[in-house]
Every structure is written in structure tokens, then in C-alpha cells.
Design an enzyme around this catalytic site. Structure first.
Site, PDB file in Angstrom:
ATOM      1  N   TYR A 142       0.866  -1.201   0.030  1.00  0.00           N
ATOM      2  CA  TYR A 142      -0.038  -0.054   0.069  1.00  0.00           C
ATOM      3  C   TYR A 142       0.861   0.965  -0.062  1.00  0.00           C
ATOM      4  O   TYR A 142       0.361   2.124  -0.455  1.00  0.00           O
ATOM      5  CB  TYR A 142      -0.868  -0.013   1.069  1.00  0.00           C
ATOM      6  CG  TYR A 142      -2.085  -1.076   1.179  1.00  0.00           C
ATOM      7  CD1 TYR A 142      -2.096  -1.821   0.033  1.00  0.00           C
ATOM      8  CD2 TYR A 142      -3.006  -1.221   1.996  1.00  0.00           C
ATOM      9  CE1 TYR A 142      -3.256  -2.746   0.144  1.00  0.00           C
ATOM     10  CE2 TYR A 142      -4.129  -1.923   2.146  1.00  0.00           C
ATOM     11  CZ  TYR A 142      -4.061  -2.987   1.091  1.00  0.00           C
ATOM     12  OH  TYR A 142      -5.000  -3.835   1.165  1.00  0.00           O
ATOM     13  N   LYS A 191       3.726 -15.481   3.023  1.00  0.00           N
ATOM     14  CA  LYS A 191       3.742 -16.465   1.914  1.00  0.00           C
ATOM     15  C   LYS A 191       5.060 -16.415   1.512  1.00  0.00           C
ATOM     16  O   LYS A 191       5.440 -16.385   0.439  1.00  0.00           O
ATOM     17  CB  LYS A 191       2.888 -15.551   0.816  1.00  0.00           C
ATOM     18  CG  LYS A 191       2.441 -16.282  -0.406  1.00  0.00           C
ATOM     19  CD  LYS A 191       1.398 -17.290  -0.312  1.00  0.00           C
ATOM     20  CE  LYS A 191       1.193 -18.218  -1.400  1.00  0.00           C
ATOM     21  NZ  LYS A 191       0.200 -19.296  -1.379  1.00  0.00           N
ATOM     22  N   ASP A 223      -2.798 -18.429   2.503  1.00  0.00           N
ATOM     23  CA  ASP A 223      -4.023 -18.979   1.971  1.00  0.00           C
ATOM     24  C   ASP A 223      -4.521 -20.160   3.042  1.00  0.00           C
ATOM     25  O   ASP A 223      -5.637 -20.169   3.289  1.00  0.00           O
ATOM     26  CB  ASP A 223      -3.693 -19.633   0.790  1.00  0.00           C
ATOM     27  CG  ASP A 223      -2.324 -20.227   0.609  1.00  0.00           C
ATOM     28  OD1 ASP A 223      -1.569 -20.138   1.525  1.00  0.00           O
ATOM     29  OD2 ASP A 223      -1.784 -21.038  -0.354  1.00  0.00           O
ATOM     30  N   ASP A 247      -5.174  -6.800   5.978  1.00  0.00           N
ATOM     31  CA  ASP A 247      -6.342  -5.917   5.524  1.00  0.00           C
ATOM     32  C   ASP A 247      -7.520  -7.024   5.299  1.00  0.00           C
ATOM     33  O   ASP A 247      -8.665  -6.841   5.642  1.00  0.00           O
ATOM     34  CB  ASP A 247      -5.935  -5.139   4.288  1.00  0.00           C
ATOM     35  CG  ASP A 247      -7.258  -4.205   3.989  1.00  0.00           C
ATOM     36  OD1 ASP A 247      -8.234  -4.175   4.588  1.00  0.00           O
ATOM     37  OD2 ASP A 247      -6.887  -3.448   3.115  1.00  0.00           O
ATOM     38  N   ASP A 251     -10.771  -8.386   8.179  1.00  0.00           N
ATOM     39  CA  ASP A 251     -12.090  -8.123   7.496  1.00  0.00           C
ATOM     40  C   ASP A 251     -12.825  -9.646   7.757  1.00  0.00           C
ATOM     41  O   ASP A 251     -13.919  -9.707   8.272  1.00  0.00           O
ATOM     42  CB  ASP A 251     -12.440  -7.779   6.271  1.00  0.00           C
ATOM     43  CG  ASP A 251     -12.586  -6.352   5.965  1.00  0.00           C
ATOM     44  OD1 ASP A 251     -12.194  -5.592   7.251  1.00  0.00           O
ATOM     45  OD2 ASP A 251     -13.248  -5.877   5.114  1.00  0.00           O
TER      46      ASP A 251
END
Ligand code: NAD
Length: 356
Positions: A142, A191, A223, A247, A251
């Protein structure tokens, strides 16, 4: 204790929910013999209307001079046509980086009485959900370079994900220290089978872990983490991860506990000052109708008491009052269930205050 709290009421339902959280803080101050003073700091769409920018310098200065910041929510359709550098949400990014808040902490906790609102299978929900997601907030993709160019007649876009060692180390310390106060288990999500940033992340988190021998560390690919969160969320205590993964996972974590109106979040930096807010937005569809659920903001105020002011008993009192109010059957529209007593934002706040 005397504490100075900067207050950003924001847009939409912001002023309604923040008003209830302040009233709860006042009840805490009275009961425990503290004094809280509040300094208004405009931000968001209302600040654009008043002075042409989402985060006026004066508001940032007030936040930096405070002991902590309480925020409602910003944004709304009125400002959707603003250029991206001048949108209400931009004020939020400016505030986070201006206050150097590099960690976001979001609890995913299901109140037993609301287990019917949990979208997971009953046998999974019955094992309980009580973990926190610690997300790196001002690094990664970001904040990397973003570029769109035309190469050989075709458009190509690039976003750069970068992490420096110190950015990983400081957020890892927050996670391990939090786990020490909880159930002593950190799950670090990356990852590392694909990304260099993740391999660096994994190495640094493992090094930090050596300083906390009382905390168990588990590494998990993102994942798999996304899958485990719906398969068996009871296995998590503290989840620590980088900005983009955090992020998405935070959620997911909030959705599995039920309503968006119930969940607080805190953003922390190097010192004790933090930014505390509910995770939801300004809900323009119900603004001004006394329909908003103030619990997310009230629990954010409780987090402020616990993490910034070191007032654990006071935070416990607020969380207990919320639990008892729910147990007594009081519900805002977003969490209404059969047999519940439907109340508005103001009445929900009053019921919680009564139980402090
Ligand atoms: P939202 O979270 O505002 O609303 C989504 C849905 O949830 C709506 O139906 C709303 O009525 C409901 N809801 C949200 N909070 C509630 C509460 N406390 N009680 C009861 N119901 C609640 O998301 P959105 O509609 O996508 O966004 C609205 C505006 O908020 C946009 O301008 C968006 O950019 C902004 N936003 C701000 C923040 C922030 O300030 N941190 C975060 C997310 C979105």
C-alpha cells in the site's frame, strides 16, 4: 488520572456513536475517580466542507498533543466526487502516518449471547472465537511505488511491495507482548514460499520470538490462514501479519463474529498514544436516525483505557457492561434477534452506562 482525549466525530453516524462512547467514558471517570477532557479535532467530509481539506494541520496537531484519539468514521456519498487526494478517507491515511501508527490491532471476539449471528456452523462457533489480528499498517504494497505505463502498446501496472527489517521487528514485538497478556500463542502469517518480503518477515519474526520464550510461535501461509479462520478459529490467539494480508484477514475475522457494528480497532505507534475507532464506516444509510449500534465505538474506548491508559479494571468494567446489556436482551437493529428488545443508539448507550 487526568487524560486528554482528541475526538474526531467524523461524518454520517460518527457523531452519534462517538457521543455514546464519550458518555460511557464519563461514567468510567466518575466511578473510578479519573478526569477525561475532550478536544474536538475535525476530520473527513465535514473538514472538507469547513476548510477544504480532510485533515487540517490544526486537527493533526491536536491529535499529536493528546493522550489518545477517539474516532467515529468518515466519508459519505456527498464527497465521493472529490479527487482521490482530497477524499475524506485520505484524512485517515494522513492521520495514521502523521501519528506514526505502524500497528493495527483488531479483536475478533464473539459474545456468547450473539452466537446466532455467527455465520459459521454451530459446532465450530461453539468452540468460541477470541483472537486478535495484529496488522502492520504503514508498510508493504500500500505504501510502495504505484505505476501505470504503456509498454509495446499495452497498459501495464506495477505496485511494489517492500519491507525493511525494522518494520517487521517492531510489529512483531507488539504481537508477542500482546500474546503474553493473552493465551501465549502467536501465529505469523506470510507467503514465504513465494515472496522475498515474506521470507524476510519469517526470519525476523523468528528472531523476535527468541526474546519471548513463554510465547509459542507458529508460521502459517496466508492461503491456509484464510481457510483455518473459518474451519477452526478457536486455534488462534494473536495473528500477526503484513499490511495487505492483514487488511483481508482482519475483515474475514470480523465477519465470522457477527455484526460489523460490534467490533473495535486500535492503531498504535511507538509510545502509548493510539487511535481508537470502530471498524465500520459512516453508514450514511442510517445516519441521523438513532439506529446505529454504538457498541464498536464503546469497545474501542475500552481498548483505549486498556492499551493507552493502562486502566485494565476500567476496560473490564466497560466490556462487562456491554456483555450484561446484551445478556439482558437489548439489541440495535443490526444485531436484532427473536425475543430481543430493539433499541436505538442512545438507549443502547444509556443501558451500557447504567451497568458501569
Ligand atoms: P459502512 O461500514 O459504513 O456500512 C456498511 C453497512 O453496515 C451499512 O448497511 C450500514 O448501515 C451498516 N453499519 C455500519 N456500521 C453500523 C453500525 N454501527 N450500526 C448499524 N449498522 C451499521 O460501509 P460503506 O457503506 O461501504 O461505507 C460508507 C462510507 O464510510 C464510505 O464513504 C466509506 O468510504 C466510509 N468508510 C469509512 C471508514 C472509516 O472511517 N474508518 C471505514 C470504512 C468505510
Amino acid at each position: 488520572m487526568n487524560k486528554n482525549i482528541a475526538v474526531i466525530r467524523g461524518d454520517g453516524i460518527g457523531p452519534e456513536i462517538v457521543g455514546e462512547a464519550i458518555a460511557v467514558l464519563d461514567a468510567v471517570a466518575e466511578k473510578f475517580g479519573h478526569s477525561f477532557t475532550y478536544t474536538e479535532a475535525p476530520m473527513g467530509g465535514n473538514a472538507i466542507d469547513a476548510c477544504g481539506m480532510p485533515l487540517p494541520d490544526e486537527s493533526l496537531a491536536k491529535c499529536l498533543a493528546s493522550d489518545s484519539v477517539l474516532l467515529g468514521a468518515v466519508g459519505g456519498p456527498k464527497w465521493d466526487s472529490q479527487p482521490s487526494h482530497n477524499r475524506p478517507e485520505r484524512g485517515l491515511l494522513q492521520l495514521r502516518s502523521g501519528m506514526e501508527l505502524f500497528t493495527n490491532v483488531r479483536p475478533a471476539r464473539m459474545f456468547d449471547v450473539l452466537s446466532a449471528a455467527c455465520p459459521l456452523r454451530a459446532d465450530i462457533a461453539a468452540k468460541g472465537i477470541d483472537f486478535v489480528v495484529v496488522r502492520e499498517l504503514i508498510g508493504g504494497v500500500y505504501f510502495g511505488e504505484h505505476r501505470t505505463e504503456t509498454v509495446d502498446g499495452r497498459q501495464k501496472a506495477t505496485d511494489i511491495m517492500a519491507y525493511a527489517e525494522h518494520e517487521v521487528r517492531r510489529v512483531a514485538h507488539v504481537a508477542f507482548q500482546m500474546a503474553q497478556k493473552r493465551r501465549g500463542r502467536v501465529t505469523s502469517v506470510d507467503k514465504a514460499n513465494v515472496l522475498d518480503t515474506s521470507r524476510l518477515w519469517r526470519r525476523v519474526v523468528s528472531e523476535v520470538a527468541a526474546e519471548y520464550p513463554d510465547v509459542e510461535l507458529i508460521h502459517m501461509y496466508v492461503d491456509n490462514a484464510a481457510m483455518q479462520m473459518v474451519r477452526d478459529p478457536s486455534q488462534f490467539d494473536v495473528v500477526v501479519t503484513e499490511n495487505l494480508f492483514g487488511d483481508i484477514l482482519s475483515d474475514e475475522a470480523s465477519q465470522i463474529t457477527g455484526s460489523i457494528g460490534m467490533i473495535p480497532s486500535s492503531s498504535l505507534g511507538e509510545g502509548t498514544r493510539g487511535l481508537y475507532e470502530p471498524i465500520h464506516g459512516s453508514a450514511p444509510d442510517i445516519a441521523g436516525q438513532d439506529k446505529a449500534n454504538p457498541i464498536g465505538t464503546i469497545l474501542a474506548a475500552a481498548m483505549m483505557l486498556r492499551y493507552s491508559f493502562d486502566m485494565a479494571a476500567e476496560a473490564d468494567a466497560v466490556e462487562r457492561a456491554v456483555g450484561e446489556t446484551l445478556k439482558a436482551g437489548y439489541r440495535c437493529g443490526d444485531i436484532m434477534d427473536e425475543g430481543g428488545i430493539l433499541v436505538g443508539c442512545r438507549e443502547m448507550g444509556a443501558q451500557i452506562r447504567r451497568r458501569i
